[in-house]
Design a protein around this motif. Structure first.
Motif, short mmCIF file in Angstrom:
data_model
loop_
_atom_site.label_atom_id
_atom_site.label_comp_id
_atom_site.label_asym_id
_atom_site.label_seq_id
_atom_site.Cartn_x
_atom_site.Cartn_y
_atom_site.Cartn_z
N ASP B 149 -11.61 -5.02 6.22
CA ASP B 149 -12.31 -4.83 8.00
C ASP B 149 -10.70 -4.35 8.71
O ASP B 149 -10.31 -3.13 9.43
N ARG B 150 -9.02 -4.83 8.06
CA ARG B 150 -8.50 -4.76 8.54
C ARG B 150 -7.69 -3.33 8.01
O ARG B 150 -6.92 -2.20 9.16
N MET B 151 -7.95 -2.94 6.94
CA MET B 151 -7.92 -1.13 5.96
C MET B 151 -8.56 -0.43 6.51
O MET B 151 -7.94 0.60 7.04
N TYR B 152 -9.79 -0.87 6.46
CA TYR B 152 -10.27 0.98 7.77
C TYR B 152 -10.39 1.02 8.49
O TYR B 152 -9.95 2.01 9.49
N SER B 153 -9.98 -0.08 9.55
CA SER B 153 -9.44 -0.26 10.80
C SER B 153 -8.48 0.31 11.37
O SER B 153 -8.12 1.93 11.75
N SER B 157 -7.72 4.33 12.84
CA SER B 157 -7.22 4.95 13.65
C SER B 157 -5.87 5.39 13.67
O SER B 157 -4.79 5.92 14.73
N HIS B 158 -5.16 5.36 12.78
CA HIS B 158 -4.12 6.08 12.21
C HIS B 158 -4.96 7.59 11.45
O HIS B 158 -3.57 8.19 10.81
N ILE B 159 -5.67 7.94 11.34
CA ILE B 159 -6.32 9.18 10.42
C ILE B 159 -5.38 9.93 10.74
O ILE B 159 -4.63 11.20 10.16
N ASP B 160 -4.95 10.68 11.81
CA ASP B 160 -4.11 11.77 12.17
C ASP B 160 -2.89 11.78 10.88
O ASP B 160 -2.19 12.97 10.59
N ASN B 178 1.45 1.62 4.18
CA ASN B 178 1.95 1.25 5.28
C ASN B 178 0.22 0.48 5.46
O ASN B 178 0.84 -0.76 5.68
N TYR B 179 -0.81 1.29 5.69
CA TYR B 179 -1.69 0.02 6.48
C TYR B 179 -2.32 -0.71 5.48
O TYR B 179 -3.00 -1.40 5.17
N ILE B 180 -2.26 -0.68 3.76
CA ILE B 180 -2.84 -1.47 2.89
C ILE B 180 -1.49 -2.18 3.71
O ILE B 180 -2.44 -3.67 3.08
N LYS B 181 -0.05 -2.26 3.75
CA LYS B 181 0.37 -3.86 3.44
C LYS B 181 0.14 -4.61 4.23
O LYS B 181 -0.31 -5.39 4.36
N LYS B 182 -0.55 -3.44 5.37
CA LYS B 182 -1.31 -4.94 7.01
C LYS B 182 -2.40 -5.54 6.74
O LYS B 182 -2.33 -6.52 6.44
N ALA B 183 -2.89 -4.97 5.69
CA ALA B 183 -4.50 -4.78 5.16
C ALA B 183 -4.16 -6.55 4.35
O ALA B 183 -4.51 -7.26 4.89
N VAL B 184 -3.17 -6.28 3.57
CA VAL B 184 -3.43 -7.54 2.60
C VAL B 184 -2.63 -8.42 3.22
O VAL B 184 -2.75 -9.62 3.36
N VAL B 258 -12.43 11.48 3.02
CA VAL B 258 -13.72 12.25 2.49
C VAL B 258 -14.11 12.45 4.32
O VAL B 258 -13.73 11.74 5.69
N GLU B 259 -15.31 12.81 4.58
CA GLU B 259 -15.82 13.70 5.22
C GLU B 259 -16.24 12.63 6.46
O GLU B 259 -15.96 12.29 7.73
N GLY B 260 -17.17 11.48 5.89
CA GLY B 260 -17.44 10.39 6.98
C GLY B 260 -16.21 9.57 7.74
O GLY B 260 -16.58 8.84 8.52
N LEU B 261 -15.05 9.33 7.22
CA LEU B 261 -13.85 8.96 7.85
C LEU B 261 -13.43 10.22 9.09
O LEU B 261 -13.20 9.57 9.68
N ARG B 262 -13.71 11.09 9.23
CA ARG B 262 -12.77 12.21 9.49
C ARG B 262 -13.12 11.96 10.78
O ARG B 262 -14.41 11.92 11.44
N LYS B 263 -12.70 12.56 12.04
CA LYS B 263 -13.19 12.90 13.54
C LYS B 263 -13.82 14.17 13.30
O LYS B 263 -14.47 14.30 14.33
N ASN B 264 -13.04 15.39 12.72
CA ASN B 264 -14.51 16.63 13.41
C ASN B 264 -13.62 17.42 11.59
O ASN B 264 -13.21 16.76 10.81
#
Lengths: 224, 264
Positions: B149-153, B157-160, B178-184, B258-264
């Protein structure tokens, strides 16, 4: 002039409004290709496809005659730098932002951070040296846009894909940025720019200018 | 001192229901709208535990590997569904990835503990394997769910920033590390916290159960220590596996988001 980038019938289908973007163009060394078209005609999408951030639904791209599928995306993006309309700045200081790409394996392999060039670009874009220690997240939109451009220029790309690079800038900063882009283009023979801009005054000052018009509806773009 | 097991009679069991009534009254008084769920939850808990009591009696009595292994795999499957529930629409197949991570971490750590540390006779004792694997699984499931959950969020939220890093020449790993480290870290924090406070703030469920069942507390703490260490190991392995396998699903073959994760 040798051809750097060529895209043929590059296609993207927008299911949301049943719109088909189809564009072809050739970018030669030392030239600027300005992409024009109304809002929603796919200008940013075209740049993202050229940066290989979005997969085209059809068509192809050639980099110096080589098909894009035979070039690693890392190598491609190392040569072809895309700057989004909204500048993206990372946490940390401005200096850390400028040095950040040099911590990446692909960049650190063949480019070194050059303080002299960084300083030259900062001065040319009207950014003071004191700003280096400033928290980058506190920069204004215009300052962030200039830092993002310097960060891209320092890794020595061959092609810049610029999406509204002057959108956040005042008149004076806009002139400075166009001058930097013109000098960058003319200082080496193998460089080129593809630009999207709603400021006609900006792009007219760039050398070797050509236009690519994208239609408002489902028709394709044509090189003029 | 004699340590004895105190059974709970049917009457005592019914008396415990009075606690549900108290909770129900609180819910009704404050109009929390939870009375129905509370009653249904209590009935379900009673039925599920009664059924599992009979099922475990059957499994322990037969003590056959061809029953034990499918039961543990079924537990892994249910746990993986629960762990991936919150990220159900994420790219890739989060439930499959969760199942692989949970099964691998549970079996690796569980087998080490059962075979080498506890060493029951026979080695595949259902009475040892199922509770041990169940405890590992329950904790790994929570760790994996938090990590995933943390990894995806974080990435969403930092997709840009992720896309900008890709533009600058980052590999997918460099773009999200960096986001993976936070997720683990998010997945492991509850386990590490519980290692810090065990015995001081709370007595863990297993240890409490063993003491209530009549075991010498000095023996119970030895079991509990083994259990907590094995849980920490399983959670660490599970969290690393889940993020290691999942982050790649967020990128295309062209190293783009991947397209499903993009905002536009």
């Amino acid at each position: 002039m040798a051809e750097i980038l060529k895209f043929i019938d590059l296609t993207r289908h927008f299911e949301r409004d049943n719109y088909l973007l189809q564009a072809s163009g050739v970018l030669a060394e030392g030239s600027v290709l300005a992409v024009r078209g109304p809002s929603g005609s796919g200008k940013s999408t075209l740049l993202k496809m050229l940066a290989r951030l979005l997969a085209p639904n059809g068509g192809g791209m050639l980099y110096r005659g080589q098909d894009y599928s035979s070039i690693s995306p890392l190598e491609w993006r190392r040569r072809i730098q895309y700057l989004s309309q909204k500048p993206v700045i990372f946490g940390g200081t401005v200096e850390q932002n400028l040095k950040m790409p040099f911590s990446l394996s692909m960049i650190s392999r063949d480019v070194f951070f050059d303080w002299v060039r960084a300083d030259e670009y900062m001065q040319a874009l009207g950014l003071s040296a004191e700003m280096l220690s400033q928290e980058a997240q506190t920069l204004s939109g215009g300052e962030a846009a200039r830092v993002a451009l310097i960060r891209a220029l320092l890794i020595d790309p061959e092609v810049l894909l610029l999406d509204e690079p002057t959108a956040y800038l005042d008149e004076n900063s806009r002139k400075r940025m166009i001058a930097v882009l013109r000098n960058w283009l003319q200082s080496q023979p193998f460089r080129a720019i593809i630009i999207v801009s709603h400021q006609p005054g900006d792009i007219l000052e760039l050398p070797g200018l050509m236009f690519l018009d994208l239609a408002a509806s489902s028709a394709g773009g044509n090189l003029i | 001192m004699n340590y004895t097991y105190i059974p709970i009679s049917n009457l005592q069991l019914i008396l415990s229901v009075s606690l549900v009534i108290i909770t129900g009254l609180v819910s009704a008084l404050f109009r929390l709208g939870m009375l129905k769920s509370l009653l249904w939850g209590s009935v379900r808990a009673f039925l599920q535990l009664t059924l599992i009591g009979y099922a475990l009696t059957f499994i322990f009595k037969n003590n056959q590997l061809y029953i034990i292994v499918p039961v543990i795999l079924l537990m892994c499957l249910i746990a993986s569904r629960e762990a991936s529930r919150r990220v159900g629409k994420a790219p890739g197949k989060p439930m499959l990835v969760s199942f692989i991570a949970l099964t691998a971490s549970t079996f690796v750590v569980g087998l080490i503990v059962v075979m080498l540390v506890i060493s029951p006779k026979p080695l595949y004792s259902a009475q040892v394997m199922i509770p041990i694997f169940g405890m590992i699984l329950g904790n790994s499931m929570n760790g994996i769910a938090l990590s995933l959950d943390r990894m995806y969020s974080e990435i969403e939220s930092h997709i840009d920033e992720v896309e900008q890093l890709l533009c600058l020449g980052a590999t997918p790993w460099e773009a999200v590390r960096n986001y993976i480290k936070k997720a683990v870290s998010a997945g492991m924090t509850p386990t590490i916290n519980s290692l810090m406070v065990v015995g001081l703030v709370s007595l863990p469920g297993m240890m409490t159960g063993q003491i209530l069942a009549g075991m010498d507390p000095r023996e119970a703490v030895r079991y509990q220590f083994v259990v907590m260490i094995m849980i920490a190991a399983a959670v660490a392995i599970g969290c690393l596996m889940i993020v290691g396998m999942s982050y790649k699903k967020l990128f295309t073959d062209d190293m783009a988001i991947v397209e499903g994760l993009r905002k536009n």
